[in-house]
Motif scaffolding. Sequence first.
Motif, PDB file in Angstrom:
ATOM      1  N   LEU A  94       0.805  -1.225   0.000  1.00  8.33           N
ATOM      2  CA  LEU A  94       0.000   0.000   0.000  1.00  8.33           C
ATOM      3  C   LEU A  94       0.835   1.269   0.000  1.00  8.33           C
ATOM      4  O   LEU A  94       0.416   2.282  -0.537  1.00  8.33           O
ATOM      5  N   GLY A  95       2.032   1.203   0.594  1.00  2.76           N
ATOM      6  CA  GLY A  95       2.863   2.409   0.666  1.00  2.76           C
ATOM      7  C   GLY A  95       2.087   3.535   1.310  1.00  2.76           C
ATOM      8  O   GLY A  95       1.522   3.381   2.382  1.00  2.76           O
ATOM      9  N   SER A  96       1.988   4.643   0.591  1.00  2.73           N
ATOM     10  CA  SER A  96       1.278   5.793   1.161  1.00  2.73           C
ATOM     11  C   SER A  96      -0.229   5.698   0.897  1.00  2.73           C
ATOM     12  O   SER A  96      -0.991   6.565   1.320  1.00  2.73           O
ATOM     13  N   ALA A  97      -0.645   4.641   0.167  1.00  2.00           N
ATOM     14  CA  ALA A  97      -2.070   4.520  -0.165  1.00  2.00           C
ATOM     15  C   ALA A  97      -2.870   4.076   1.060  1.00  2.00           C
ATOM     16  O   ALA A  97      -2.328   3.532   2.010  1.00  2.00           O
ATOM     17  N   ARG A  98      -4.156   4.340   0.994  1.00  2.00           N
ATOM     18  CA  ARG A  98      -5.053   4.016   2.114  1.00  2.00           C
ATOM     19  C   ARG A  98      -6.130   3.070   1.599  1.00  2.00           C
ATOM     20  O   ARG A  98      -6.714   3.308   0.539  1.00  2.00           O
ATOM     21  N   LEU A  99      -6.334   1.980   2.313  1.00  2.00           N
ATOM     22  CA  LEU A  99      -7.338   1.018   1.869  1.00  2.00           C
ATOM     23  C   LEU A  99      -8.577   1.127   2.754  1.00  2.00           C
ATOM     24  O   LEU A  99      -8.486   1.118   3.971  1.00  2.00           O
ATOM     25  N   GLU A 100      -9.687   1.275   2.101  1.00  6.35           N
ATOM     26  CA  GLU A 100     -10.930   1.542   2.823  1.00  6.35           C
ATOM     27  C   GLU A 100     -11.971   0.471   2.491  1.00  6.35           C
ATOM     28  O   GLU A 100     -12.432   0.405   1.352  1.00  6.35           O
ATOM     29  N   PRO A 101     -12.339  -0.398   3.452  1.00  2.00           N
ATOM     30  CA  PRO A 101     -13.427  -1.335   3.153  1.00  2.00           C
ATOM     31  C   PRO A 101     -14.770  -0.617   3.291  1.00  2.00           C
ATOM     32  O   PRO A 101     -14.949   0.150   4.230  1.00  2.00           O
ATOM     33  N   ARG A 102     -15.674  -0.811   2.363  1.00  2.00           N
ATOM     34  CA  ARG A 102     -16.999  -0.176   2.436  1.00  2.00           C
ATOM     35  C   ARG A 102     -18.068  -1.221   2.167  1.00  2.00           C
ATOM     36  O   ARG A 102     -17.893  -2.084   1.302  1.00  2.00           O
ATOM     37  N   VAL A 103     -19.177  -1.115   2.881  1.00  2.00           N
ATOM     38  CA  VAL A 103     -20.289  -2.026   2.639  1.00  2.00           C
ATOM     39  C   VAL A 103     -21.234  -1.348   1.647  1.00  2.00           C
ATOM     40  O   VAL A 103     -21.568  -0.180   1.790  1.00  2.00           O
ATOM     41  N   VAL A 104     -21.611  -2.103   0.618  1.00  2.34           N
ATOM     42  CA  VAL A 104     -22.450  -1.542  -0.453  1.00  2.34           C
ATOM     43  C   VAL A 104     -23.769  -2.300  -0.517  1.00  2.34           C
ATOM     44  O   VAL A 104     -23.794  -3.525  -0.409  1.00  2.34           O
ATOM     45  N   ASP A 105     -24.854  -1.542  -0.692  1.00  6.35           N
ATOM     46  CA  ASP A 105     -26.155  -2.153  -0.950  1.00  6.35           C
ATOM     47  C   ASP A 105     -26.224  -2.347  -2.465  1.00  6.35           C
ATOM     48  O   ASP A 105     -26.209  -1.373  -3.223  1.00  6.35           O
ATOM     49  N   LEU A 106     -26.257  -3.604  -2.892  1.00  3.76           N
ATOM     50  CA  LEU A 106     -26.107  -3.869  -4.326  1.00  3.76           C
ATOM     51  C   LEU A 106     -27.283  -3.349  -5.155  1.00  3.76           C
ATOM     52  O   LEU A 106     -27.087  -2.891  -6.281  1.00  3.76           O
ATOM     53  N   ALA A 107     -28.498  -3.415  -4.610  1.00  6.95           N
ATOM     54  CA  ALA A 107     -29.661  -2.990  -5.392  1.00  6.95           C
ATOM     55  C   ALA A 107     -29.614  -1.492  -5.693  1.00  6.95           C
ATOM     56  O   ALA A 107     -29.866  -1.064  -6.819  1.00  6.95           O
ATOM     57  N   SER A 108     -29.272  -0.691  -4.669  1.00  7.70           N
ATOM     58  CA  SER A 108     -29.275   0.764  -4.869  1.00  7.70           C
ATOM     59  C   SER A 108     -27.903   1.284  -5.299  1.00  7.70           C
ATOM     60  O   SER A 108     -27.795   2.366  -5.863  1.00  7.70           O
TER      61      SER A 108
END
Length: 278
Positions: free
Chosen positions: A82-96
């Motif tokens: 990742l180095g200087s990158a930031r990893l962000e997990p996000r929960v997504v509602d697939l229908a919307s």
Amino acid sequence: MSVVDDVTDTPGWPVLRRWPRESAARAVLITLLVCTICSALIATVVSVLQPYREQNRALERTQRIRELVAGVPGLEDLVGPLGSARLEPRVVDLASGSYVEGVDPALLDARAAARDPASSIALPPGRDLAGIGRRANLATVFEVFENGELRLLVLPVHGAGYVSTLYGYLALDADLDTVRGLSFHEHGETPGLGSEIENPRWREQWSGKRLRDPSGELRIEVARGRAPASGEDAAHQVDGITGATRTGIGVTRLLRFWVGPDGFGPFLERLRRERGEP
Ligand SMILES: Cc1cc2nc3c(=O)[nH]c(=O)nc-3n(C[C@H](O)[C@H](O)[C@H](O)COP(=O)(O)O)c2cc1C
């Protein structure tokens, strides 16, 4: 001892001397004073510690994300250092296609959700390109940011192969169309045949392939046999795996399903719309 003596002898601020030692008003005043001093002290301590608390929360979050990434097989492989990158997990509602707040990505069990009719939808055969029967309503995606800009979007994908369900991750470029990687971390395909989907030489062909052609048609595909080196199809196809045509078909179908309208299609469209793309 007279009351006057008592008052005169009272140490402390002159205002306290106005009341005798045992008077209720004096007790109330002292209580109020002590309370005010204590609240001021507590407020000071809280405000002094606030930046440390925020720092600790941020550290805790980074640690949880690291644990989450380490616990997701194949993800580190796709995302790279990742180095200087930031990893962000996000929960997504697939229908919307919207983000869901208040659901911890680390606690979301997509497989269990897909088995439960309360947290998934049944896919009629005409829509079930990936051959999965049911699709969970929520999914965890991983966004990699660098200097505040989206660099990579990692989507979980799965679908039927030849004899097993293939579970993997698709990494898309910030343009949301160019594939940056595809990895399968779990399947039961035949070693030497279908299991070649894990072979790094086959996998590296995916980087740079485009999901859609300029007209918007979904063209990503595992070729039957060798992928053309030039021409229109070359931008969308990778080589088929000898003796594993059906696994290859499964990969094509699951990719098209997951970037399509019953998969992450609404989410990808929303991201494009928000950027002002058509
Ligand atoms: C023991 C055995 C294992 C096989 N494993 C796979 C497999 O993992 N994936 C696959 O697509 N085909 C597998 N096949 C082959 C399929 O039955 C089918 O013949 C093949 O997908 C056709 O591919 P081809 O056109 O490249 O020969 C297997 C066949 C046998 C006999």
